[in-house]
Design a protein around this motif. Structure first.
Motif, PDB file in Angstrom:
ATOM      1  N   THR A 116       0.838  -1.207   0.000  1.00 18.86           N
ATOM      2  CA  THR A 116       0.000   0.000   0.000  1.00 18.86           C
ATOM      3  C   THR A 116       0.870   1.254   0.000  1.00 18.86           C
ATOM      4  O   THR A 116       0.664   2.167  -0.795  1.00 18.86           O
ATOM      5  CB  THR A 116      -0.932   0.006   1.233  1.00 18.86           C
ATOM      6  OG1 THR A 116      -1.881  -1.047   1.096  1.00 18.86           O
ATOM      7  CG2 THR A 116      -1.663   1.328   1.366  1.00 18.86           C
ATOM      8  N   TYR A 165      -7.253  -4.064  -7.224  1.00 17.98           N
ATOM      9  CA  TYR A 165      -7.018  -3.666  -5.833  1.00 17.98           C
ATOM     10  C   TYR A 165      -5.560  -3.241  -5.711  1.00 17.98           C
ATOM     11  O   TYR A 165      -4.660  -4.009  -6.046  1.00 17.98           O
ATOM     12  CB  TYR A 165      -7.308  -4.826  -4.872  1.00 17.98           C
ATOM     13  CG  TYR A 165      -6.958  -4.502  -3.442  1.00 17.98           C
ATOM     14  CD1 TYR A 165      -7.600  -3.463  -2.760  1.00 17.98           C
ATOM     15  CD2 TYR A 165      -5.969  -5.202  -2.766  1.00 17.98           C
ATOM     16  CE1 TYR A 165      -7.276  -3.154  -1.458  1.00 17.98           C
ATOM     17  CE2 TYR A 165      -5.641  -4.903  -1.445  1.00 17.98           C
ATOM     18  CZ  TYR A 165      -6.298  -3.872  -0.807  1.00 17.98           C
ATOM     19  OH  TYR A 165      -5.968  -3.557   0.492  1.00 17.98           O
ATOM     20  N   ASN A 198      -4.897  -0.401   0.813  1.00 19.27           N
ATOM     21  CA  ASN A 198      -5.930  -0.112   1.808  1.00 19.27           C
ATOM     22  C   ASN A 198      -5.929   1.328   2.323  1.00 19.27           C
ATOM     23  O   ASN A 198      -6.700   1.663   3.221  1.00 19.27           O
ATOM     24  CB  ASN A 198      -5.804  -1.093   2.982  1.00 19.27           C
ATOM     25  CG  ASN A 198      -4.429  -1.032   3.622  1.00 19.27           C
ATOM     26  OD1 ASN A 198      -3.909   0.047   3.883  1.00 19.27           O
ATOM     27  ND2 ASN A 198      -3.821  -2.178   3.877  1.00 19.27           N
ATOM     28  N   ILE A 231      -7.777   3.229  -1.963  1.00 18.53           N
ATOM     29  CA  ILE A 231      -9.182   2.813  -2.080  1.00 18.53           C
ATOM     30  C   ILE A 231      -9.874   3.609  -3.185  1.00 18.53           C
ATOM     31  O   ILE A 231     -10.644   3.060  -3.967  1.00 18.53           O
ATOM     32  CB  ILE A 231      -9.887   2.948  -0.719  1.00 18.53           C
ATOM     33  CG1 ILE A 231      -9.387   1.812   0.172  1.00 18.53           C
ATOM     34  CG2 ILE A 231     -11.404   2.880  -0.869  1.00 18.53           C
ATOM     35  CD1 ILE A 231      -9.802   1.932   1.594  1.00 18.53           C
ATOM     36  N   LYS A 238     -12.545  -2.024  -4.324  1.00 22.03           N
ATOM     37  CA  LYS A 238     -13.004  -1.416  -3.082  1.00 22.03           C
ATOM     38  C   LYS A 238     -14.138  -0.425  -3.327  1.00 22.03           C
ATOM     39  O   LYS A 238     -15.188  -0.496  -2.693  1.00 22.03           O
ATOM     40  CB  LYS A 238     -11.834  -0.703  -2.381  1.00 22.03           C
ATOM     41  CG  LYS A 238     -10.841  -1.648  -1.713  1.00 22.03           C
ATOM     42  CD  LYS A 238     -11.492  -2.354  -0.537  1.00 22.03           C
ATOM     43  CE  LYS A 238     -10.495  -2.896   0.448  1.00 22.03           C
ATOM     44  NZ  LYS A 238     -11.147  -3.615   1.557  1.00 22.03           N
ATOM     45  N   THR A 288      -1.588  -1.650  12.120  1.00 22.89           N
ATOM     46  CA  THR A 288      -1.049  -1.218  10.831  1.00 22.89           C
ATOM     47  C   THR A 288       0.464  -1.448  10.828  1.00 22.89           C
ATOM     48  O   THR A 288       1.004  -2.002  11.800  1.00 22.89           O
ATOM     49  CB  THR A 288      -1.337   0.276  10.586  1.00 22.89           C
ATOM     50  OG1 THR A 288      -0.535   1.064  11.486  1.00 22.89           O
ATOM     51  CG2 THR A 288      -2.809   0.622  10.810  1.00 22.89           C
ATOM     52  N   GLU A 309       0.283   4.768   8.139  1.00 24.77           N
ATOM     53  CA  GLU A 309      -0.882   3.912   7.895  1.00 24.77           C
ATOM     54  C   GLU A 309      -1.923   4.078   9.002  1.00 24.77           C
ATOM     55  O   GLU A 309      -3.126   3.997   8.747  1.00 24.77           O
ATOM     56  CB  GLU A 309      -0.457   2.431   7.786  1.00 24.77           C
ATOM     57  CG  GLU A 309       0.217   2.083   6.470  1.00 24.77           C
ATOM     58  CD  GLU A 309       0.376   0.569   6.248  1.00 24.77           C
ATOM     59  OE1 GLU A 309       0.864   0.198   5.170  1.00 24.77           O
ATOM     60  OE2 GLU A 309       0.002  -0.232   7.144  1.00 24.77           O
ATOM     61  N   LEU A 321      -5.674   5.354   8.313  1.00 25.41           N
ATOM     62  CA  LEU A 321      -6.829   4.552   8.716  1.00 25.41           C
ATOM     63  C   LEU A 321      -7.754   5.356   9.625  1.00 25.41           C
ATOM     64  O   LEU A 321      -8.984   5.290   9.494  1.00 25.41           O
ATOM     65  CB  LEU A 321      -6.356   3.279   9.420  1.00 25.41           C
ATOM     66  CG  LEU A 321      -7.451   2.415  10.037  1.00 25.41           C
ATOM     67  CD1 LEU A 321      -8.454   1.946   8.990  1.00 25.41           C
ATOM     68  CD2 LEU A 321      -6.833   1.204  10.745  1.00 25.41           C
ATOM     69  N   TYR A 336     -11.335  -3.618   6.485  1.00 24.58           N
ATOM     70  CA  TYR A 336      -9.955  -3.149   6.572  1.00 24.58           C
ATOM     71  C   TYR A 336      -9.090  -4.361   6.849  1.00 24.58           C
ATOM     72  O   TYR A 336      -9.030  -4.868   7.955  1.00 24.58           O
ATOM     73  CB  TYR A 336      -9.733  -2.106   7.667  1.00 24.58           C
ATOM     74  CG  TYR A 336      -8.279  -1.660   7.711  1.00 24.58           C
ATOM     75  CD1 TYR A 336      -7.777  -0.788   6.755  1.00 24.58           C
ATOM     76  CD2 TYR A 336      -7.402  -2.148   8.663  1.00 24.58           C
ATOM     77  CE1 TYR A 336      -6.446  -0.410   6.749  1.00 24.58           C
ATOM     78  CE2 TYR A 336      -6.057  -1.776   8.668  1.00 24.58           C
ATOM     79  CZ  TYR A 336      -5.591  -0.905   7.713  1.00 24.58           C
ATOM     80  OH  TYR A 336      -4.264  -0.533   7.700  1.00 24.58           O
ATOM     81  N   ASN A 366      -5.097  -5.727   6.289  1.00 27.29           N
ATOM     82  CA  ASN A 366      -3.746  -5.248   6.004  1.00 27.29           C
ATOM     83  C   ASN A 366      -2.835  -6.472   6.025  1.00 27.29           C
ATOM     84  O   ASN A 366      -2.728  -7.164   7.045  1.00 27.29           O
ATOM     85  CB  ASN A 366      -3.371  -4.222   7.090  1.00 27.29           C
ATOM     86  CG  ASN A 366      -2.027  -3.583   6.852  1.00 27.29           C
ATOM     87  OD1 ASN A 366      -1.054  -4.268   6.544  1.00 27.29           O
ATOM     88  ND2 ASN A 366      -1.966  -2.274   7.005  1.00 27.29           N
TER      89      ASN A 366
END
Lengths: 440, 440
Positions: free
Chosen positions: A118, A144, A147, A152, A158, B114, B119, B123, B309, B311
């Motif tokens: 990511t 994809y 995240n 996204i 997503k 994460t 991250e 999030l 979510y 990861n």
């Protein structure tokens, strides 16, 4: 003052599930109706709390095998020695950047390190936008790419999926080049070129907004799209269209890179293209949190706007030691050639099985990244989603871990650790044959 | 087939710099005009390739000391046992979620894991936007919340810094509550409340756009803002304004959490508030790539939109084993109380030194997170940026690692590993006294 880590209780599956409900991210799903408690991993196997061995065919993260001793030893040694950031000089990071870039065509010589795929795709977008001074992005349907909020927005899987908010205006979605289910089929030798033509629509839509495309993202084999191998000529034509419109072309190798494709170390090589940027994740550290971006020097230089890309953890000596050990093992154990051999054996066996089992609509893949699409009808291609799930549960009962993917969740996805053996492949083919006989 | 990792060459500093230029992210800067090659770390010390020990006062990542044996042993053991994703049940992740949430007020009971602080902040934004069904965000001036595209949009330190594209329309910047340099000063007992009033402007600007605020992000002690301790009452008043406008309040503890603040395990506690979401990173894994988000159950439940979510790496058994060992060591070695003791000693010593050195304009901090702001004039507060840099180079010559921060780069930032001792503090104070005498 000597300390020691407190012992971690050995809990029952029920207690763990209860604690997950109380204290963990509730959106996190578990594999299987009756989730498994795994306590140990080695090679292609995971072991549950009762010591049962499960053949892992779903984990393309533990790439060179669970807990590979060479990788473990490299991580253990460096952890005890030094783990700090990249503002100091260290041998590991330059050795890793040099060794990783050496696996790419010479043009792709500059490496950026991150903590995940990511983060790699996020960084690639920053680089692409800065280089092109553009904003819009073209992606492939069902893709994809990560995240994060930005990824996204970039991932039809997503934003068009459950809880998604739909396509953002700065993103254009190109038709998925699926030559089993899509508009152009395997029998059309120009299918790849025809699918790539859909980028013209995306580019036109961006121009109609008064914008320009910054990037075209494409996985080198489509993962969430259903383990779809790109038709010949697709990337060459798509890259040509994207380049003509001023975009950079980003190959997402998070799922399929590092030799998994068998014929090539990087799956994009099968398409005869050289991307402008390549992103990596999952297998890069055999499970250790790592990711990377590689690009051309002129693109990296254009990113020198004065705003630094510094990442606290990324590129630390432990991560680089682990990354180097993964590269060593792939090479020393000949895992790319092994993936080709075992993958070809699986593809052959699956194609033979297709003759006896009408549920198998399509068999596709490269190396140890294979999709088996189950359908109820070979003309309508009605997805056999429930049947695919029944296969997964049947295999679980025989201690083989597998899962499904694709827009209809009807594609068995095979992506085992690369040490998956010919014997493992034979066992799987036998059990799949049994499963299909029982289910159909 | 036995394999072993290839030996990594021991290169000179010059060779490493040359390889960095050729193969690494060119935007990545190095510490010091003559960068140091570090090869080993232990406790509060880093060791260069000639075996020289450097006292590390800048690394708040290697929180319980470089290569702490308890943390190293926990990571080593788990690496050899199992490292896989969170779709299977495992003891480590639920133990960690339970232990981490136990350090927070009871309301904050749900943990998301994460791979980094970036991250985690990314999030947190997704969660906040989903819960509030709003889009805009209020941040504090000069704040840094991460290196992703989304977090750069949210970080004035980045978007107003070199190469930045300025403030995006959906972000509002609240005045920095700096009671040394800002509009309201230490002598004003209501400074915190006055600064918080600036959120009214941010909220009005969001409403004028026809939008609503999703979140108010604030570091519990301001890092890039210049090691600024929030004035009493700031967060209480700011949270009240944000809540009244429908936003959730996010405490960014990436830099200051895990006992560093001395008086409290979490720095927000000093402000008498309970955030809606807390984000963590840097010290959480003593250098291992990890991050976390903790929130209230009702906010976590609202995030259950159907979009998962997940990861790939986060929450794996190795990361959780390391995170648990870090919590164990903080507790067993009493590091929070130690940070308080040594931090108070440093603050006292620095305040005494201020009487003799006009360069010291302000001394502030909590526990082992301290800022010393250097100025040329106590009335105009003209930043002594060059002098601060000279201090850093003087200390380097005496093998003490320190760096600067703040909008004018004139604040010495002290944030050593938490095992930094009273002797270390005495040595630092002596050397700083020498440095200031020589420079002024």
């Amino acid at each position: 003052m000597p300390t020691s880590a407190a012992p971690i209780p050995n809990r029952s599956a029920e207690d763990i599930i209860a604690l997950r409900r109380q204290h963990l991210n509730p959106s996190l799903s578990m594999s299987y109706r009756q989730p498994l408690k795994m306590v140990r991993g080695a090679g292609a196997y995971l072991y549950d709390q009762d010591g049962h061995a499960y053949l892992d065919m779903v984990n393309n993260v533990c790439h060179v095998g669970h807990c590979h001793p060479t990788v473990v030893a490299a991580g253990q040694a460096q952890m005890a020695q030094l783990n700090t950031n990249t503002r100091y000089l260290h041998d590991n990071i330059v050795e890793y950047a040099q060794r990783l870039s050496a696996t790419f065509p010479a043009e792709l010589s500059v490496v950026f390190l991150t903590n995940s795929g990511t983060e790699a795709n996020d960084l690639a977008l920053r680089i692409a936008k800065t280089y092109t001074q553009a904003n819009d992005v073209i992606v492939v349907d069902h893709a994809y790419h990560g995240n994060s909020p930005t990824m996204i927005e970039l991932s039809p899987y997503k934003f068009d999926g459950k809880g998604g908010r739909g396509r953002p205006p700065h993103i254009q979605v190109a038709e998925i080049p699926d030559d089993y289910r899509g508009r152009f089929r395997k029998e059309d030798p120009k299918a790849g070129v025809h699918y790539a033509d859909d980028l013209h629509c995306a580019i036109a839509a961006i121009r109609a907004r008064g914008e320009k495309p910054a990037a075209f993202y494409c996985e080198s084999v489509l993962g969430c799209g259903g383990q779809v191998v790109l038709p010949a000529g697709y990337l060459q034509a798509a890259y040509a269209h994207a380049h003509a419109a001023g975009a950079v072309c980003i190959a997402d190798e998070v799922q399929v890179g590092f030799g998994r494709a068998g014929d090539y170390f990087w799956a994009f090589e099968a398409q005869g293209v050289i991307p402008d940027i390549v992103t990596m994740g999952k297998p890069i550290g055999n499970g250790h949190p790592m990711g990377a971006v590689v690009t051309r020097p002129e693109i990296a230089q254009a990113f020198m706007t004065g705003m630094e890309y510094f990442n606290t953890f990324a590129g630390n000596p432990v991560s680089c030691a682990i990354g180097l050990a993964v590269l060593d093992v792939i090479q020393q154990e000949g895992l790319q050639a092994h993936a080709k051999q075992v993958g070809d054996f699986l593809l052959h066996g699956l194609n033979e099985m297709k003759k006896n089992h009408a549920l198998i609509g399509d068999v596709r893949g490269t190396g140890l990244f294979i999709g088996v699409e189950l359908v109820r009808d070979h003309a309508s291609l009605e997805p056999a989603t429930a049947e695919a799930n029944a296969v997964i549960e049947f295999l679980k009962a025989h201690r083989i871990l597998l899962s499904t993917d694709g827009p209809h969740d009807n594609v068995l996805k095979l992506k085992p650790p690369m040490v998956f053996s010919m014997n493992n492949a034979q066992e799987f083919l036998m059990r799949l044959d049994q499963a299909l006989s029982q289910i159909s």
